[in-house]
Design a protein around this motif. Structure first.
Motif, PDB file in Angstrom:
ATOM      1  N   ALA A  35       0.843  -1.206   0.000  1.00 62.46           N
ATOM      2  CA  ALA A  35       0.000   0.000   0.000  1.00 62.46           C
ATOM      3  C   ALA A  35       0.870   1.244   0.000  1.00 62.46           C
ATOM      4  CB  ALA A  35      -0.941   0.006   1.194  1.00 62.46           C
ATOM      5  N   ARG A  36       0.354   2.255  -0.663  1.00 60.09           N
ATOM      6  CA  ARG A  36       1.039   3.542  -0.750  1.00 60.09           C
ATOM      7  C   ARG A  36       0.287   4.577   0.093  1.00 60.09           C
ATOM      8  NH1 ARG A  36       3.730   5.988  -5.445  1.00 60.09           N
ATOM      9  NH2 ARG A  36       2.977   4.209  -6.632  1.00 60.09           N
ATOM     10  N   LEU A  37       1.037   5.460   0.707  1.00 59.75           N
ATOM     11  CA  LEU A  37       0.469   6.540   1.504  1.00 59.75           C
ATOM     12  C   LEU A  37       0.454   7.834   0.700  1.00 59.75           C
ATOM     13  CD1 LEU A  37      -0.410   7.982   4.156  1.00 59.75           C
ATOM     14  CD2 LEU A  37       2.029   8.121   4.739  1.00 59.75           C
ATOM     15  N   THR A  38      -0.725   8.430   0.575  1.00 64.24           N
ATOM     16  CA  THR A  38      -0.845   9.780   0.042  1.00 64.24           C
ATOM     17  C   THR A  38      -1.017  10.736   1.211  1.00 64.24           C
ATOM     18  OG1 THR A  38      -1.842   9.109  -2.063  1.00 64.24           O
ATOM     19  CG2 THR A  38      -2.256  11.352  -1.338  1.00 64.24           C
ATOM     20  N   LEU A  85       1.943  13.678  -7.576  1.00 67.03           N
ATOM     21  CA  LEU A  85       0.868  14.568  -7.146  1.00 67.03           C
ATOM     22  C   LEU A  85      -0.477  14.047  -7.621  1.00 67.03           C
ATOM     23  CD1 LEU A  85       2.580  18.006  -7.832  1.00 67.03           C
ATOM     24  CD2 LEU A  85       2.449  16.731  -5.679  1.00 67.03           C
ATOM     25  N   ARG A  86      -1.448  14.018  -6.697  1.00 65.39           N
ATOM     26  CA  ARG A  86      -2.734  13.393  -6.962  1.00 65.39           C
ATOM     27  C   ARG A  86      -3.883  14.363  -6.715  1.00 65.39           C
ATOM     28  NH1 ARG A  86      -2.536   7.368  -5.728  1.00 65.39           N
ATOM     29  NH2 ARG A  86      -0.462   6.838  -6.474  1.00 65.39           N
ATOM     30  N   LEU A  87      -4.790  14.414  -7.661  1.00 68.80           N
ATOM     31  CA  LEU A  87      -6.022  15.175  -7.456  1.00 68.80           C
ATOM     32  C   LEU A  87      -7.032  14.261  -6.798  1.00 68.80           C
ATOM     33  CD1 LEU A  87      -7.617  17.810  -7.873  1.00 68.80           C
ATOM     34  CD2 LEU A  87      -8.424  16.846 -10.047  1.00 68.80           C
ATOM     35  N   ASN A 215      -4.834  -0.335  -1.432  1.00 64.74           N
ATOM     36  CA  ASN A 215      -3.400  -0.140  -1.659  1.00 64.74           C
ATOM     37  C   ASN A 215      -3.047   1.309  -1.921  1.00 64.74           C
ATOM     38  OD1 ASN A 215      -4.535  -0.182  -4.253  1.00 64.74           O
ATOM     39  ND2 ASN A 215      -3.759  -2.246  -4.665  1.00 64.74           N
ATOM     40  N   GLU A 216      -4.005   2.198  -1.628  1.00 65.49           N
ATOM     41  CA  GLU A 216      -3.777   3.641  -1.740  1.00 65.49           C
ATOM     42  C   GLU A 216      -4.545   4.316  -0.614  1.00 65.49           C
ATOM     43  OE1 GLU A 216      -1.865   4.822  -4.151  1.00 65.49           O
ATOM     44  OE2 GLU A 216      -1.857   3.248  -5.685  1.00 65.49           O
ATOM     45  N   ILE A 217      -3.890   4.646   0.492  1.00 66.99           N
ATOM     46  CA  ILE A 217      -4.592   5.313   1.581  1.00 66.99           C
ATOM     47  C   ILE A 217      -4.248   6.797   1.581  1.00 66.99           C
ATOM     48  CG2 ILE A 217      -4.689   3.198   2.960  1.00 66.99           C
ATOM     49  CD1 ILE A 217      -2.571   4.498   4.784  1.00 66.99           C
ATOM     50  N   ARG A 218      -5.194   7.598   2.074  1.00 66.94           N
ATOM     51  CA  ARG A 218      -5.048   9.052   2.033  1.00 66.94           C
ATOM     52  C   ARG A 218      -5.156   9.604   3.456  1.00 66.94           C
ATOM     53  NH1 ARG A 218      -9.182   7.460  -1.074  1.00 66.94           N
ATOM     54  NH2 ARG A 218     -10.686   8.698   0.083  1.00 66.94           N
TER      55      ARG A 218
END
Length: 227
Positions: A35-38, A85-87, A215-218
């Motif tokens: 998982a990736r952290l945003t 960078l993520r919108l 796998n993508e937490i914000r």
């Protein structure tokens, strides 16, 4: 003048979140890098963002196109060329061209008007960010996103009509009640549509989300504090 040698609070909090993620993934029998952290930097001052950058983090989420450009463009190429960078906020069709040109990921494709605007911008700009569809998983009228019952058809249309490669699904579940059933439904939608990335889980529930395949937490507040 006394210069403090104590690490900034946001950097300490960031380290704590990374450790909690690692523990949650281990408990879920998932690999450490699953998982990736945003880090959600929207509306935050630079003085709390920079310590997290200096700690080595590079993935940040923003709600508004113009705010993101103003914040990150001055440092993106020369200082932090490896930014992701993520919108993560709603996208207006008249901002689609700027968003496609600037962001690495757009997580909020939520209706055909936006899909069409993104497709047109991709053709014009010659680049395409990674794209996620936002699902209104709790069917809440105040939230953006495609309804779960319409997600399969919308995914099909994005791919076949607009020629978009959809990589992931994103959702924000209702505030109250258990989150697990919503996340389980997201997993089902993803599985039957060949989607490999799931973006859900925030400051108060990311450990649950990791148990349900995210796998993508914000995470914003738990790192930077309240805005």
């Amino acid at each position: 003048m006394v210069i403090s040698t104590q690490p900034a609070a946001s950097a300490v909090a960031y380290g704590r979140i990374v450790a909690q993620m690692s523990k949650a993934l281990k408990l879920a029998a998932r690999p450490s890098g699953a998982a990736r952290l945003t880090a959600v930097s929207k509306n935050q001052p630079w003085e709390v963002i920079e310590p997290v950058l200096l700690a080595g983090h590079r993935t940040f989420g923003e709600n508004r196109v113009q705010e993101a450009i103003e914040r990150w463009e001055p440092v993106r190429d020369d200082v932090y060329a490896d930014l992701d960078l993520r919108l993560i906020g709603p996208l207006q069709s008249n901002k689609a061209e700027e968003a496609v040109a600037f962001f690495d990921v757009i997580e909020t494709v939520d209706r055909e008007k936006i899909a069409r605007a993104i497709a047109d911008a991709v053709q014009k700009k010659g680049r395409c960010p990674r794209l996620f569809i936002q699902v209104n998983i709790g069917e809440e009228p105040q939230k953006a996103g495609i309804l779960p019952s319409e997600a399969d058809q919308f995914l099909h249309n994005c791919r076949s009509i607009f020629g978009l490669k959809i990589e992931g699904l994103m959702c924000i579940p209702p505030v109250d009640g258990p989150k697990g059933p919503y996340y389980a439904l997201m997993q089902k939608i993803a599985a039957r549509n060949g989607i490999g990335h799931l973006s859900y889980g925030m400051s108060d529930d990311f450990e649950v989300a990791l148990r349900f395949g995210s796998n993508e937490i914000r995470v914003g507040t738990a790192i930077f504090g309240h805005r």
